[in-house]
Motif scaffolding. Structure first.
Motif, short mmCIF file in Angstrom:
data_model
loop_
_atom_site.label_atom_id
_atom_site.label_comp_id
_atom_site.label_asym_id
_atom_site.label_seq_id
_atom_site.Cartn_x
_atom_site.Cartn_y
_atom_site.Cartn_z
N GLY A 93 7.68 -0.53 9.71
CA GLY A 93 6.78 -1.40 8.96
C GLY A 93 6.85 -1.32 7.46
O GLY A 93 6.01 -1.89 6.76
N ILE A 94 7.84 -0.59 6.91
CA ILE A 94 8.00 -0.52 5.45
C ILE A 94 8.79 -1.75 5.00
O ILE A 94 9.92 -1.96 5.44
CB ILE A 94 8.72 0.76 5.02
CG1 ILE A 94 8.03 1.99 5.60
CG2 ILE A 94 8.81 0.84 3.50
CD1 ILE A 94 6.63 2.21 5.12
N SER A 95 8.21 -2.56 4.14
CA SER A 95 8.91 -3.76 3.68
C SER A 95 10.02 -3.38 2.70
O SER A 95 10.02 -2.29 2.12
CB SER A 95 7.92 -4.71 2.99
OG SER A 95 7.42 -4.14 1.80
N LYS A 96 10.98 -4.28 2.53
CA LYS A 96 12.10 -4.01 1.62
C LYS A 96 11.62 -3.81 0.19
O LYS A 96 12.21 -3.04 -0.57
CB LYS A 96 13.10 -5.16 1.70
CG LYS A 96 13.85 -5.23 3.02
CD LYS A 96 14.91 -6.32 3.01
CE LYS A 96 15.68 -6.35 4.33
NZ LYS A 96 16.74 -7.40 4.34
N ASP A 97 10.53 -4.49 -0.19
CA ASP A 97 10.00 -4.35 -1.54
C ASP A 97 9.45 -2.95 -1.79
O ASP A 97 9.43 -2.47 -2.94
CB ASP A 97 8.90 -5.38 -1.79
CG ASP A 97 9.43 -6.80 -1.81
OD1 ASP A 97 10.65 -6.96 -2.07
OD2 ASP A 97 8.65 -7.74 -1.55
N HIS A 98 8.98 -2.30 -0.73
CA HIS A 98 8.40 -0.95 -0.87
C HIS A 98 9.41 0.16 -0.63
O HIS A 98 9.05 1.35 -0.76
CB HIS A 98 7.21 -0.78 0.09
CG HIS A 98 6.00 -1.56 -0.31
ND1 HIS A 98 5.66 -2.75 0.29
CD2 HIS A 98 5.04 -1.33 -1.26
CE1 HIS A 98 4.54 -3.21 -0.25
NE2 HIS A 98 4.14 -2.37 -1.20
N LEU A 99 10.64 -0.18 -0.26
CA LEU A 99 11.65 0.85 0.01
C LEU A 99 11.94 1.74 -1.20
O LEU A 99 11.97 2.98 -1.06
CB LEU A 99 12.95 0.20 0.51
CG LEU A 99 12.97 -0.26 1.96
CD1 LEU A 99 14.28 -0.98 2.28
CD2 LEU A 99 12.76 0.90 2.92
N PRO A 100 12.14 1.18 -2.40
CA PRO A 100 12.43 2.06 -3.55
C PRO A 100 11.32 3.08 -3.81
O PRO A 100 11.61 4.26 -4.06
CB PRO A 100 12.56 1.07 -4.72
CG PRO A 100 12.99 -0.21 -4.08
CD PRO A 100 12.24 -0.25 -2.77
N ARG A 101 10.07 2.64 -3.76
CA ARG A 101 8.96 3.57 -4.00
C ARG A 101 8.90 4.65 -2.94
O ARG A 101 8.64 5.82 -3.24
CB ARG A 101 7.64 2.78 -4.03
CG ARG A 101 6.41 3.61 -4.35
CD ARG A 101 5.19 2.70 -4.47
NE ARG A 101 4.02 3.46 -4.91
CZ ARG A 101 3.17 4.06 -4.09
NH1 ARG A 101 3.37 3.96 -2.78
NH2 ARG A 101 2.13 4.72 -4.55
N THR A 102 9.11 4.27 -1.70
CA THR A 102 9.06 5.22 -0.59
C THR A 102 10.18 6.26 -0.70
O THR A 102 9.96 7.46 -0.53
CB THR A 102 9.16 4.48 0.75
OG1 THR A 102 8.12 3.50 0.85
CG2 THR A 102 9.06 5.45 1.91
N ILE A 103 11.38 5.79 -0.99
CA ILE A 103 12.53 6.69 -1.07
C ILE A 103 12.47 7.57 -2.32
O ILE A 103 12.84 8.75 -2.28
CB ILE A 103 13.84 5.87 -1.05
CG1 ILE A 103 13.97 5.14 0.29
CG2 ILE A 103 15.05 6.77 -1.29
CD1 ILE A 103 15.13 4.16 0.35
N LYS A 104 11.98 7.01 -3.44
CA LYS A 104 11.91 7.76 -4.69
C LYS A 104 11.04 9.00 -4.55
O LYS A 104 11.35 10.06 -5.11
CB LYS A 104 11.38 6.86 -5.81
CG LYS A 104 11.34 7.53 -7.17
CD LYS A 104 10.81 6.57 -8.22
CE LYS A 104 10.71 7.25 -9.58
NZ LYS A 104 10.18 6.33 -10.62
#
Length: 617
Positions: A474-485
């Motif tokens: 459920g993690i959107s592509k827009d939130h991927l950078p924040r999640t991975i960072k």
């Protein structure tokens, strides 16, 4: 003086014009008769000595219409003949003092040697037969010398005599039983002419025990061998060159280097590549080498992991090995560090690899990388010593473009030294992958500094698989950078053993997929915590002791962080802390306020580590 006739194979017998033809002997007889006047260009009848031949080559019966033995009869005769030859080899080895078990194994596993003896006996019999016939044609009488003597000697006895005349004292048969070709066995047996067979057998058993009794699987050895060759990019010395030639012989066979750890598959190539191996003294040479390797940290059951990947080592004298091993004290190797390095990369003892260390150190000095970090990287990944300085400089330049230099570079290579051995295009592909996810060059450099092993990962098998996992929960592509960072280690975590079990645990606790996605998006390190050591005790405290709801936990997933763990520890140990945390009835404090109270009270009771941890969040 009565006329005598030529002996002949049964398939050559034709009706004789003589009124008193000779009777055809039975198959048990060693003699057969030629017809009179066999040659068309003479009418004289010659008298010959009888010719003893291998009766097993004769047909068991004759056919009135066709005297040639059937194919089945010939095959059975040849098989029986070879069986007798193997029995003769067994008897011969027994005379040499070989155990029954070894006699049986050698005689059953040396078919080319047995065929050679069998053919030699038959050729000799044929030669003697025609030689006797030729001699008899020039004499009026035939004595009872060689011909009658041969009657008294059975076929097996002749094989034994032939084996003795070869002069190898059973070593050719033994070497063939180890898997060597007949030609190689004969060649190596010549070099072992002064070595009696019994001690040679004992030596080979000891060598096999040392080389092949390892605990690691054959496939692991092959994988290590391929990795060593892959990362070798410097000029090599003769010892490494011989090792590579040995690898090539095995790689060309079915199974390739995966069969390196198999005694049945690779011992023959080991002996063929290093024939001097069987000339070494097991007690005075091999055993001291093995003992020293154990001292520096190589377990005895892993000895083959070193010797099979670098066989020339076994030929070195113990003084030379000690000198080369002690050289690694310069990189801070202590206790069993040298043994651990040898298990990963046995070539560290070779001359070319050790000489390359000084050049590698010079390159890092130019980049102002702390020597302590360089030494730690080499101890962790000694394959670096086989890397050329030109390739190393290229990788350092790539890291420098991302802002990883000097001390920070030292931290990166100490944590993930294998990154320096990546192919240029592979490293650039990872950088491009992260940029496609949504990171700029600056943040790519930060991720490199925090999780360098990510840049040594395979995109398709590792990185893309984690991206698909995050999107799947459920993690959107827009939130991927924040999640991975927040937690780049997530991209190198194992999906089946690490990520999925944690998702499953939260679902079992009653959280929805949407709740879990929200928690991971806000605090992605959550997926790296232990279920038993973190989730269960902290969740129990939050729900039971602090009487918080699951939705409070969802709203503040950072409650599982290490700072709260420290506060909860003091909460359970300090009575004053427990009293200070009492909340007046009817007042509903926000979870962030509760967390603030935890931190404030921790500082009040002197737990400054808790405050420092909070500052680092």
């Amino acid at each position: 003086m009565s006329a005598k006739s030529f002996p002949v194979l049964t398939h050559l017998i034709v009706p004789s014009p003589s009124p008193k033809p000779h009777l055809i002997p039975s198959t048990s007889s060693h003699f057969l008769s030629f017809p009179q006047n066999p040659l068309p260009f003479t009418t004289n009848v010659h008298h010959h000595k009888p010719f003893k031949i291998n009766p097993l080559l004769c047909s068991s019966s004759t056919n009135s219409s066709n005297n040639a033995p059937s194919d089945q009869s010939q095959s059975q005769s040849q098989s029986h003949s070879l069986t007798l030859t193997q029995q003769a080899i067994y008897d011969y080895l027994s005379e040499l003092g070989i155990s029954q078990e070894d006699c049986a194994f050698i005689s059953s596993n040396s078919p080319k040697y047995a065929q050679m003896l069998n053919d030699s006996v038959q050729d000799l019999e044929e030669w003697k037969s025609w030689s006797s016939s030729s001699s008899g044609s020039n004499k009026n009488d035939v004595g009872n010398g060689d011909g009658e003597e041969s009657v008294l000697i059975g076929f097996k006895e002749k094989v034994v005599r032939m084996a003795k005349e070869k002069g190898d004292n059973g070593k050719v048969a033994f070497l063939e039983s180890l898997g060597l070709s007949l030609s190689s066995a004969i060649s190596i047996a010549r070099s072992l002419s002064g070595e009696p067979l019994p001690p040679l057998i004992h030596k080979v058993k000891y060598m096999k025990e040392i080389f092949f009794s390892g605990s690691n699987t054959e496939r692991t050895l092959g994988k290590n061998g391929r990795r060593m060759m892959k990362h070798l990019s410097i000029p090599i010395d003769e010892d490494v060159q011989q090792t590579l030639a040995f690898f090539e012989k095995i790689e060309a066979r079915r199974g390739g280097l995966d069969m390196l750890g198999s005694s049945d598959a690779s011992f023959r190539y080991l002996v063929e590549s290093f024939p001097r191996l069987l000339l070494l003294s097991a007690e005075s040479h091999v055993k001291p080498v093995v003992d020293f390797l154990e001292i520096v940290g190589v377990p005895k059951d892993c000895m083959g992991n070193v010797l099979l990947l670098f066989p020339p080592l076994i030929f070195w004298n113990i003084k030379a090995i000690k000198t080369k091993a002690l050289a690694f004290e310069e990189i801070g190797a202590v206790d069993n560090d040298v043994g651990k390095m040898l298990l990963k990369y046995p070539w560290i003892l070779s001359t070319s690899i050790q000489e390359n260390y000084e050049e590698i150190l010079s390159v890092f000095n130019e980049e102002k990388v702390p020597k302590l970090s360089v030494d730690r990287a080499i101890r962790s990944w000694p394959h670096l010593l086989g890397c050329s300085t030109s390739k190393l400089k290229w990788m350092l330049d790539q890291l420098g473009e991302l802002g990883v230099e000097n001390k920070k570079l030292g931290q990166v290579i100490a944590k993930s030294p294998q990154l320096l051995l990546r192919k240029p295009q592979e490293f650039r592909q990872v950088v491009s992958f992260l940029e496609d996810v949504g990171f700029d060059r600056e943040n790519v450099g930060r991720i490199l500094g925090r999780c360098p092993e990510l840049f040594a990962s395979n995109i398709e098998r590792t990185l893309m698989k984690k991206i698909d996992f995050l999107i799947g929960i459920g993690i959107s592509k827009d939130h991927l950078p924040r999640t991975i960072k927040k937690y780049p280690e997530l991209l190198v975590s194992d999906v089946d053993r690490t990520l999925l079990p944690r998702i499953k645990y939260f679902m079992e606790m009653g959280l929805s997929k949407r709740d879990i996605a929200f928690m991971v998006r806000r605090f992605s390190p959550l997926l790296g915590y232990s279920i038993d050591e973190v989730f269960r005790p902290k969740l129990a405290f939050l729900l039971n002791t602090m009487e918080k709801s699951l939705q409070d936990v969802v709203a503040y997933p950072s409650a599982f962080s290490s700072i709260v763990q420290t506060c909860l520890y003091y909460n359970s140990c300090d009575p004053e802390f427990v009293e200070a945390m009492a909340v007046p009835e009817g007042i509903n404090l926000g979870f962030d306020l509760v967390l603030s109270l935890l931190i404030t009270e921790s500082i009040r009771v002197g737990n400054f580590d808790c405050w420092q941890s909070y500052q680092q969040m």
